[in-house]
Design a protein around this motif. Structure first.
Motif, PDB file in Angstrom:
ATOM      1  N   HIS A  84       0.860  -1.177   0.000  1.00  0.00           N
ATOM      2  CA  HIS A  84       0.000   0.000   0.000  1.00  0.00           C
ATOM      3  C   HIS A  84       0.902   1.235   0.000  1.00  0.00           C
ATOM      4  N   LYS A  85       0.894   1.967  -1.101  1.00  0.00           N
ATOM      5  CA  LYS A  85       1.813   3.097  -1.297  1.00  0.00           C
ATOM      6  C   LYS A  85       1.785   4.096  -0.138  1.00  0.00           C
ATOM      7  N   ASP A  86       0.604   4.431   0.373  1.00  0.00           N
ATOM      8  CA  ASP A  86       0.507   5.430   1.437  1.00  0.00           C
ATOM      9  C   ASP A  86       1.065   4.945   2.771  1.00  0.00           C
ATOM     10  N   ALA A  87       1.251   3.640   2.920  1.00  0.00           N
ATOM     11  CA  ALA A  87       1.789   3.076   4.169  1.00  0.00           C
ATOM     12  C   ALA A  87       3.290   2.797   4.068  1.00  0.00           C
ATOM     13  N   GLU A  88       3.859   3.042   2.893  1.00  0.00           N
ATOM     14  CA  GLU A  88       5.269   2.761   2.649  1.00  0.00           C
ATOM     15  C   GLU A  88       6.169   3.741   3.414  1.00  0.00           C
ATOM     16  N   ARG A  89       7.162   3.184   4.111  1.00  0.00           N
ATOM     17  CA  ARG A  89       8.133   3.999   4.861  1.00  0.00           C
ATOM     18  C   ARG A  89       9.507   3.364   4.730  1.00  0.00           C
ATOM     19  N   GLY A  90      10.500   4.079   5.247  1.00  0.00           N
ATOM     20  CA  GLY A  90      11.851   3.542   5.231  1.00  0.00           C
ATOM     21  C   GLY A  90      12.785   4.348   6.105  1.00  0.00           C
ATOM     22  N   ILE A  91      13.975   3.810   6.272  1.00  0.00           N
ATOM     23  CA  ILE A  91      15.052   4.457   7.017  1.00  0.00           C
ATOM     24  C   ILE A  91      16.290   4.418   6.134  1.00  0.00           C
ATOM     25  N   LYS A  92      17.049   5.479   6.120  1.00  0.00           N
ATOM     26  CA  LYS A  92      18.262   5.543   5.313  1.00  0.00           C
ATOM     27  C   LYS A  92      19.229   4.447   5.748  1.00  0.00           C
ATOM     28  N   TYR A  93      19.778   3.764   4.755  1.00  0.00           N
ATOM     29  CA  TYR A  93      20.620   2.587   4.991  1.00  0.00           C
ATOM     30  C   TYR A  93      21.850   2.875   5.853  1.00  0.00           C
ATOM     31  N   ASN A  94      22.401   4.067   5.758  1.00  0.00           N
ATOM     32  CA  ASN A  94      23.639   4.396   6.478  1.00  0.00           C
ATOM     33  C   ASN A  94      23.385   5.296   7.680  1.00  0.00           C
ATOM     34  N   ASP A  95      22.240   5.143   8.303  1.00  0.00           N
ATOM     35  CA  ASP A  95      21.885   5.947   9.467  1.00  0.00           C
ATOM     36  C   ASP A  95      22.949   5.790  10.558  1.00  0.00           C
ATOM     37  N   PRO A  96      23.512   6.903  11.034  1.00  0.00           N
ATOM     38  CA  PRO A  96      24.583   6.806  12.040  1.00  0.00           C
ATOM     39  C   PRO A  96      24.116   6.255  13.386  1.00  0.00           C
ATOM     40  N   ASP A  97      22.854   6.476  13.757  1.00  0.00           N
ATOM     41  CA  ASP A  97      22.357   5.943  15.027  1.00  0.00           C
ATOM     42  C   ASP A  97      22.184   4.427  14.989  1.00  0.00           C
ATOM     43  N   LEU A  98      21.787   3.887  13.837  1.00  0.00           N
ATOM     44  CA  LEU A  98      21.652   2.429  13.708  1.00  0.00           C
ATOM     45  C   LEU A  98      23.024   1.771  13.570  1.00  0.00           C
ATOM     46  N   ASN A  99      23.964   2.478  12.930  1.00  0.00           N
ATOM     47  CA  ASN A  99      25.347   2.006  12.794  1.00  0.00           C
ATOM     48  C   ASN A  99      25.414   0.582  12.237  1.00  0.00           C
ATOM     49  N   ILE A 100      24.726   0.353  11.128  1.00  0.00           N
ATOM     50  CA  ILE A 100      24.724  -0.956  10.478  1.00  0.00           C
ATOM     51  C   ILE A 100      26.008  -1.111   9.674  1.00  0.00           C
ATOM     52  N   ASP A 101      26.711  -2.190   9.907  1.00  0.00           N
ATOM     53  CA  ASP A 101      27.933  -2.491   9.164  1.00  0.00           C
ATOM     54  C   ASP A 101      27.559  -3.342   7.952  1.00  0.00           C
ATOM     55  N   TRP A 102      27.450  -2.700   6.824  1.00  0.00           N
ATOM     56  CA  TRP A 102      27.079  -3.413   5.600  1.00  0.00           C
ATOM     57  C   TRP A 102      28.236  -4.267   5.092  1.00  0.00           C
ATOM     58  N   GLU A 103      29.409  -4.156   5.707  1.00  0.00           N
ATOM     59  CA  GLU A 103      30.556  -5.047   5.526  1.00  0.00           C
ATOM     60  C   GLU A 103      31.160  -5.048   4.133  1.00  0.00           C
ATOM     61  N   LYS A 104      30.741  -4.200   3.260  1.00  0.00           N
ATOM     62  CA  LYS A 104      31.223  -4.270   1.884  1.00  0.00           C
ATOM     63  C   LYS A 104      31.631  -2.896   1.371  1.00  0.00           C
ATOM     64  N   ASP A 105      32.634  -2.323   1.999  1.00  0.00           N
ATOM     65  CA  ASP A 105      33.116  -1.009   1.567  1.00  0.00           C
ATOM     66  C   ASP A 105      33.739  -1.057   0.177  1.00  0.00           C
ATOM     67  N   ASP A 106      34.109  -2.260  -0.282  1.00  0.00           N
ATOM     68  CA  ASP A 106      34.753  -2.405  -1.576  1.00  0.00           C
ATOM     69  C   ASP A 106      33.763  -2.407  -2.739  1.00  0.00           C
ATOM     70  N   LEU A 107      32.477  -2.459  -2.455  1.00  0.00           N
ATOM     71  CA  LEU A 107      31.473  -2.485  -3.515  1.00  0.00           C
ATOM     72  C   LEU A 107      31.065  -1.061  -3.908  1.00  0.00           C
ATOM     73  N   ASN A 108      30.800  -0.877  -5.178  1.00  0.00           N
ATOM     74  CA  ASN A 108      30.186   0.365  -5.636  1.00  0.00           C
ATOM     75  C   ASN A 108      28.687   0.193  -5.441  1.00  0.00           C
TER      76      ASN A 108
END
Length: 181
Positions: free
Chosen positions: A139-163
């Protein structure tokens, strides 16, 4: 099938029993009754989605809100991804925590993600085919998200070598502290 709860309450890893012989292999990737027994509730998947991504594509972190919130069962049919789940449920003991797992066509594991969690993944190989069952329609109006590189979440995507290849829409997602759940 072995089903194990993760560190995020209500989020489960499903590991199928794989039967191999000279013809190839067979495994059951989903069994409604077994999953419902493990999660302790009834689930009614109403929509299946498939995405195809090339190496470096990052999708997420996505979720839906309100009556359109979705539980998902996600799996990789081809390739490998770094899969990320974030607990957005304010009443949860794991609120604000995240889980990182590798999902692949080799390990054949799935993740059950309950309502109230954000989800995203990074394609680690070429030609990733990613599938997910949802218990509520998009449902488009219910769609949400969080920026992937949010500093508070501090998610290590582990792949700095990827474009990284990220959609303009995902690059504009709000930060965790800006969320209005």
């Amino acid at each position: 099938m072995k089903i194990t709860e993760t560190k995020l309450k209500g989020c489960f890893i499903l590991e199928p029993k794989i039967h191999v012989d000279d013809r190839g292999l067979f495994f059951e990737s989903y069994h409604k009754a077994i999953l419902e027994q493990a999660i302790g509730e009834s689930i009614n998947f109403v929509q299946d989605n498939i995405s195809v991504s090339k190496k470096g594509v990052l999708r997420g972190l996505h979720f839906q809100t309100g009556k359109h919130a979705q539980s998902k069962l996600v799996q990789v049919l081809k390739g490998e991804v770094l899969d990320v789940v974030v607990d957005l449920r304010e009443q949860s003991s794991t609120f604000g925590q995240h889980l990182i797992l590798n999902l692949s066509s080799e390990n054949k594991i799935s993740i059950f993600i309950p309502k109230g969690m954000a989800h995203g993944f990074l394609a680690l190989t070429e030609d990733v085919i990613f599938t997910y069952k949802c218990d509520s329609h998009y449902h488009k109006d219910a769609e949400r998200g969080i920026k992937y590189n949010d500093p508070d979440l501090n998610i290590d995507w582990e792949k700095d070598d990827l474009n990284l290849i990220i959609s303009p829409k995902d690059l504009e997602l709000p930060l965790w502290k800006e969320l209005q759940l």
